[in-house]
Structure formats: structure tokens, C-alpha cells
Design a protein around this motif. Sequence first.
Motif, PDB file in Angstrom:
ATOM      1  N   ARG A 167       0.834  -1.208   0.000  1.00 10.08           N
ATOM      2  CA  ARG A 167       0.000   0.000   0.000  1.00 10.08           C
ATOM      3  C   ARG A 167       0.868   1.257   0.000  1.00 10.08           C
ATOM      4  NH1 ARG A 167      -5.210  -1.749   3.618  1.00 10.08           N
ATOM      5  NH2 ARG A 167      -6.468  -2.364   1.832  1.00 10.08           N
ATOM      6  N   LYS A 168       1.971   1.212   0.748  1.00 10.06           N
ATOM      7  CA  LYS A 168       2.872   2.384   0.758  1.00 10.06           C
ATOM      8  C   LYS A 168       3.433   2.627  -0.636  1.00 10.06           C
ATOM      9  CE  LYS A 168       4.153   3.154   5.468  1.00 10.06           C
ATOM     10  NZ  LYS A 168       4.706   2.405   6.567  1.00 10.06           N
ATOM     11  N   LEU A 169       3.610   1.546  -1.395  1.00  7.45           N
ATOM     12  CA  LEU A 169       4.145   1.694  -2.760  1.00  7.45           C
ATOM     13  C   LEU A 169       3.035   2.071  -3.752  1.00  7.45           C
ATOM     14  CD1 LEU A 169       6.549  -1.393  -2.820  1.00  7.45           C
ATOM     15  CD2 LEU A 169       7.231   0.998  -2.885  1.00  7.45           C
ATOM     16  N   GLY A 170       1.798   2.095  -3.273  1.00  5.12           N
ATOM     17  CA  GLY A 170       0.673   2.483  -4.134  1.00  5.12           C
ATOM     18  C   GLY A 170       0.315   1.433  -5.179  1.00  5.12           C
ATOM     19  N   ILE A 171       0.550   0.161  -4.841  1.00  8.42           N
ATOM     20  CA  ILE A 171       0.280  -0.916  -5.816  1.00  8.42           C
ATOM     21  C   ILE A 171      -0.988  -1.672  -5.421  1.00  8.42           C
ATOM     22  CG2 ILE A 171       1.202  -3.087  -6.767  1.00  8.42           C
ATOM     23  CD1 ILE A 171       4.016  -1.797  -6.274  1.00  8.42           C
ATOM     24  N   THR A 172      -1.853  -1.876  -6.406  1.00  8.81           N
ATOM     25  CA  THR A 172      -3.089  -2.616  -6.172  1.00  8.81           C
ATOM     26  C   THR A 172      -2.743  -4.084  -5.911  1.00  8.81           C
ATOM     27  OG1 THR A 172      -4.019  -1.183  -7.851  1.00  8.81           O
ATOM     28  CG2 THR A 172      -5.397  -3.017  -7.168  1.00  8.81           C
ATOM     29  N   CYS A 173      -3.501  -4.712  -5.024  1.00  7.06           N
ATOM     30  CA  CYS A 173      -3.149  -6.105  -4.714  1.00  7.06           C
ATOM     31  C   CYS A 173      -4.373  -6.973  -4.506  1.00  7.06           C
ATOM     32  CB  CYS A 173      -2.248  -6.157  -3.486  1.00  7.06           C
ATOM     33  SG  CYS A 173      -3.034  -5.534  -2.009  1.00  7.06           S
ATOM     34  N   GLY A 174      -4.137  -8.259  -4.527  1.00  3.94           N
ATOM     35  CA  GLY A 174      -5.150  -9.261  -4.224  1.00  3.94           C
ATOM     36  C   GLY A 174      -4.456 -10.416  -3.528  1.00  3.94           C
ATOM     37  N   VAL A 175      -5.254 -11.331  -2.995  1.00  4.97           N
ATOM     38  CA  VAL A 175      -4.687 -12.390  -2.160  1.00  4.97           C
ATOM     39  C   VAL A 175      -4.937 -13.767  -2.770  1.00  4.97           C
ATOM     40  CG1 VAL A 175      -5.027 -13.537   0.090  1.00  4.97           C
ATOM     41  CG2 VAL A 175      -4.766 -11.066  -0.020  1.00  4.97           C
ATOM     42  N   VAL A 176      -3.945 -14.632  -2.632  1.00  5.02           N
ATOM     43  CA  VAL A 176      -4.115 -16.055  -2.916  1.00  5.02           C
ATOM     44  C   VAL A 176      -3.939 -16.778  -1.592  1.00  5.02           C
ATOM     45  CG1 VAL A 176      -3.170 -18.086  -4.078  1.00  5.02           C
ATOM     46  CG2 VAL A 176      -3.271 -15.902  -5.295  1.00  5.02           C
ATOM     47  N   ILE A 177      -4.923 -17.570  -1.207  1.00  2.00           N
ATOM     48  CA  ILE A 177      -4.787 -18.350   0.029  1.00  2.00           C
ATOM     49  C   ILE A 177      -4.364 -19.761  -0.346  1.00  2.00           C
ATOM     50  CG2 ILE A 177      -5.935 -19.262   2.077  1.00  2.00           C
ATOM     51  CD1 ILE A 177      -7.707 -16.828   2.138  1.00  2.00           C
ATOM     52  N   ASN A 178      -3.186 -20.126   0.118  1.00  2.00           N
ATOM     53  CA  ASN A 178      -2.679 -21.477  -0.131  1.00  2.00           C
ATOM     54  C   ASN A 178      -2.945 -22.321   1.115  1.00  2.00           C
ATOM     55  OD1 ASN A 178      -1.391 -23.557  -1.475  1.00  2.00           O
ATOM     56  ND2 ASN A 178       0.646 -22.949  -0.787  1.00  2.00           N
ATOM     57  N   ARG A 179      -3.059 -23.602   0.915  1.00  4.75           N
ATOM     58  CA  ARG A 179      -3.376 -24.564   1.992  1.00  4.75           C
ATOM     59  C   ARG A 179      -4.681 -24.173   2.682  1.00  4.75           C
ATOM     60  NH1 ARG A 179       2.014 -23.380   3.472  1.00  4.75           N
ATOM     61  NH2 ARG A 179       3.389 -24.601   2.145  1.00  4.75           N
ATOM     62  N   ALA A 180      -5.654 -23.736   1.892  1.00  2.29           N
ATOM     63  CA  ALA A 180      -6.962 -23.377   2.445  1.00  2.29           C
ATOM     64  C   ALA A 180      -7.521 -24.591   3.180  1.00  2.29           C
ATOM     65  CB  ALA A 180      -7.897 -22.941   1.330  1.00  2.29           C
ATOM     66  N   GLY A 181      -8.029 -24.343   4.383  1.00  4.64           N
ATOM     67  CA  GLY A 181      -8.588 -25.434   5.175  1.00  4.64           C
ATOM     68  C   GLY A 181      -7.678 -25.830   6.327  1.00  4.64           C
ATOM     69  N   VAL A 182      -6.421 -25.327   6.294  1.00  4.91           N
ATOM     70  CA  VAL A 182      -5.486 -25.748   7.343  1.00  4.91           C
ATOM     71  C   VAL A 182      -5.761 -25.035   8.677  1.00  4.91           C
ATOM     72  CG1 VAL A 182      -3.614 -24.065   6.929  1.00  4.91           C
ATOM     73  CG2 VAL A 182      -3.047 -26.326   7.742  1.00  4.91           C
ATOM     74  N   GLY A 183      -6.302 -23.817   8.609  1.00  2.00           N
ATOM     75  CA  GLY A 183      -6.444 -23.034   9.848  1.00  2.00           C
ATOM     76  C   GLY A 183      -7.865 -22.568  10.076  1.00  2.00           C
ATOM     77  N   ASP A 184      -8.011 -21.241  10.172  1.00  2.00           N
ATOM     78  CA  ASP A 184      -9.330 -20.687  10.482  1.00  2.00           C
ATOM     79  C   ASP A 184      -9.748 -19.689   9.391  1.00  2.00           C
ATOM     80  OD1 ASP A 184      -7.796 -18.418  10.919  1.00  2.00           O
ATOM     81  OD2 ASP A 184      -7.567 -18.846  13.050  1.00  2.00           O
ATOM     82  N   GLU A 185     -10.774 -18.903   9.694  1.00  2.00           N
ATOM     83  CA  GLU A 185     -11.337 -17.974   8.695  1.00  2.00           C
ATOM     84  C   GLU A 185     -10.830 -16.545   8.899  1.00  2.00           C
ATOM     85  OE1 GLU A 185     -13.594 -18.978   6.174  1.00  2.00           O
ATOM     86  OE2 GLU A 185     -12.947 -20.936   6.925  1.00  2.00           O
ATOM     87  N   LYS A 186      -9.829 -16.373   9.781  1.00  2.00           N
ATOM     88  CA  LYS A 186      -9.437 -14.988  10.119  1.00  2.00           C
ATOM     89  C   LYS A 186      -8.814 -14.240   8.935  1.00  2.00           C
ATOM     90  CE  LYS A 186      -9.154 -15.332  15.071  1.00  2.00           C
ATOM     91  NZ  LYS A 186      -8.483 -16.244  15.958  1.00  2.00           N
ATOM     92  N   VAL A 187      -8.097 -14.961   8.056  1.00  2.00           N
ATOM     93  CA  VAL A 187      -7.515 -14.291   6.883  1.00  2.00           C
ATOM     94  C   VAL A 187      -8.637 -13.802   5.973  1.00  2.00           C
ATOM     95  CG1 VAL A 187      -6.167 -14.652   4.764  1.00  2.00           C
ATOM     96  CG2 VAL A 187      -5.275 -15.460   6.949  1.00  2.00           C
ATOM     97  N   ASP A 188      -9.676 -14.634   5.801  1.00  2.00           N
ATOM     98  CA  ASP A 188     -10.830 -14.222   4.986  1.00  2.00           C
ATOM     99  C   ASP A 188     -11.449 -12.944   5.556  1.00  2.00           C
ATOM    100  OD1 ASP A 188     -10.527 -17.204   4.628  1.00  2.00           O
ATOM    101  OD2 ASP A 188     -12.088 -16.815   3.129  1.00  2.00           O
ATOM    102  N   SER A 189     -11.673 -12.942   6.885  1.00  2.00           N
ATOM    103  CA  SER A 189     -12.316 -11.772   7.516  1.00  2.00           C
ATOM    104  C   SER A 189     -11.436 -10.539   7.353  1.00  2.00           C
ATOM    105  CB  SER A 189     -12.541 -12.005   9.011  1.00  2.00           C
ATOM    106  OG  SER A 189     -13.128 -13.232   9.208  1.00  2.00           O
ATOM    107  N   TYR A 190     -10.125 -10.731   7.527  1.00  2.00           N
ATOM    108  CA  TYR A 190      -9.192  -9.604   7.422  1.00  2.00           C
ATOM    109  C   TYR A 190      -9.241  -9.005   6.009  1.00  2.00           C
ATOM    110  CZ  TYR A 190      -4.770  -7.080   7.161  1.00  2.00           C
ATOM    111  OH  TYR A 190      -3.828  -6.106   6.955  1.00  2.00           O
ATOM    112  N   CYS A 191      -9.218  -9.875   5.006  1.00  2.00           N
ATOM    113  CA  CYS A 191      -9.242  -9.382   3.620  1.00  2.00           C
ATOM    114  C   CYS A 191     -10.535  -8.623   3.358  1.00  2.00           C
ATOM    115  CB  CYS A 191      -9.111 -10.554   2.638  1.00  2.00           C
ATOM    116  SG  CYS A 191      -7.495 -11.318   2.681  1.00  2.00           S
ATOM    117  N   HIS A 192     -11.618  -9.157   3.911  1.00  2.00           N
ATOM    118  CA  HIS A 192     -12.916  -8.508   3.741  1.00  2.00           C
ATOM    119  C   HIS A 192     -12.891  -7.107   4.375  1.00  2.00           C
ATOM    120  CE1 HIS A 192     -17.134  -8.310   2.943  1.00  2.00           C
ATOM    121  NE2 HIS A 192     -17.372  -7.974   4.191  1.00  2.00           N
ATOM    122  N   GLU A 193     -12.392  -7.039   5.596  1.00  2.00           N
ATOM    123  CA  GLU A 193     -12.312  -5.733   6.301  1.00  2.00           C
ATOM    124  C   GLU A 193     -11.458  -4.737   5.533  1.00  2.00           C
ATOM    125  OE1 GLU A 193     -10.426  -6.519  10.043  1.00  2.00           O
ATOM    126  OE2 GLU A 193     -12.070  -7.862  10.611  1.00  2.00           O
TER     127      GLU A 193
END
Length: 285
Positions: free
Chosen positions: A206-232
Motif C-alpha cells: 500500500r505504501k508503494l501504491g500498488i493494487t493487490c489481491g490475495v491467494v490463500i494457499n493450503r486453504a482449510g489448514v487453519g481458520d477464517e481470520k484471513v478471509d475476515s481480514y481481507c474482507h475488512e
Amino acid sequence: MIISVASGKGGTGKTLVATSLALSLSDNHKVQLLDCDVEEPNAHIFLHSTLNESQAVFLPIPNVDETKCTYCGKCAEVCAYNAIAVVQKKVLVFPELCHGCGACSYLCPESAISEEGKQIGVVEQSNLGNIDFIQGELAIGEIAAPFVIREVKEHINPASIVIIDVSPGTSCPVVEAVRGSDFCLLVTEPTPFGLNDLSLALEVVRKLGITCGVVINRAGVGDEKVDSYCHEQGIPILLKIPLDREIATLYSKGIPLVQGMPEWRSAFQRLFQDIEQIVSVKVTK
Ligand code: SF4
Ligand code: SF4
């Protein structure tokens, strides 16, 4: 289009994503894959490429002509890395600390500093059909990774889709590799560590002003907090790669996901289409 593939920490599957994206797009496009993880380049293992062109990278190290030097100390004052010191009537250069920024020679009032090249790494290339592969490798014990990364990026051909495999973390080599990208894919995993490192990586991008998106690898290994964070944070999750024994086995054997499981090719092609759309919306805003 330049897409960098980064992650806040190592071992999240960044190279898996970069190589799979490059291979999937090479069905219909000219692609350049740049391995800018210069301290540990490993994309070539997945591409099974024989690197056939090699070019040395030289860092300009100051060389002081003491017949011109007045020992004013200006060079030591401007060096941010303590790589040059003036001790009474002697100028000491510490090549292992020098980042080759050129500030000392530029600012020396007596023009007493010239520069001499010290080899700190190599840039190697190979070609695999529609993919031009370029990697940088920093020599053992050297620290000027950004300098080698800049040399790799000199090879960027704007007529191709350029995919940059960035080193893990959030330090200077990451900034150097990601800078100038149209889009940054942040690869993470749904664990507390993954979330923490994603938030750090997002701050840099964000400091570099570059648009970004996320790839979640090993989906299912943990919890949903990364999903919630990305949503927020309003960051799109563009792809999820599940925790899967077959995918892990392919990775451990150095087989790209889209070669071992060709059904994933279309998912990576769709990922690129989504990136194109996000970038074009940003441009027209
Ligand atoms: S800035 Fe130039 S003149 Fe001054 S101490 Fe350094 S080398 Fe010598
Ligand atoms: S080139 Fe830059 S890093 Fe190297 S000694 Fe001069 S000022 Fe310091």
C-alpha cells in the motif's frame, strides 16, 4: 502488465503460484518469469530449465585517490551504511558493507573517489517456448540484493506479461522487486502467522501504491481470520488452493501444480483475467 508475487513469510507457496501462473498463461501469451528471490532462487527447479546465458553483476565500490583527498570526511558523513570511514589521514573502505549507491563519489568535493566493480552475483536466462525465464542470484556472503534485483528487472520486456517472484518478507529486496508492478499478488495461508505476515506485506504494498489481491494457499489448514481480514481491508481473495496431499506431493517433487494437475490451468488463467479487470478499472478511475 507486470504482476509481482509476494508473501510476508517464506514457505507459503509463492513460487508455486508464480510458476503455475506463468505456465498457464504461456498457452496463449508471451510471458517473462523473473525470479527476484535472489538470495534463494528456486523457480528454475519447477521449470526444469537449463540456464544457458549468464551475466555477472558488478557492484561499484569506491576507490579513493589519496593524492587528491583532503580527509574532509564528507564521504563518511553521507554513507548510510558505514562502509567508508575517515580516520585521521586515512580513508578506509569496507566493501562488504557497501551498497554501491554512489553517494560518496558523487559528493566528494575533490573528485577523489572513482569506482571499481566487485562481482556480487549473476543474472541467468533461459527460454522455454513462450516463457523467457530470468533469475538473479546473489553470491554467498554478499548483502546488496536490491542491486542484483535491479539488474534482473533491466530485462523486462513490456510486450510480455511479466511475473516477478519476490523474496519473502518485507525488507529492501521486496520493495525493490515489487516497485513498478501493476499488481501484486500476496500469497498467504490461513493461520495466525499467515495473517500477521499478510498484514505486514499489505502495508508495504500500500505504501508503494500498488493494487493487490490475495491467494490463500493450503486453504482449510487453519481458520477464517484471513478471509475476515481481507474482507475488512477490501482486498479481493482471488484464488484458494486447498490443503491437499496430491498438491503437496507435486510440490515436494518440484513438479508445477498446473503440470501435475492440468485442471488447475484454467483457474490460473481466470486469476489473470480477474487481475486484468481490477487493473483496468483502476486505470479508468
Ligand atoms: S569526501 Fe573525498 S576528499 Fe573528503 S575525505 Fe572523502 S574521499 Fe577524501
Ligand atoms: S557507494 Fe554508497 S554505500 Fe558504498 S561507501 Fe559509498 S556511500 Fe557508502
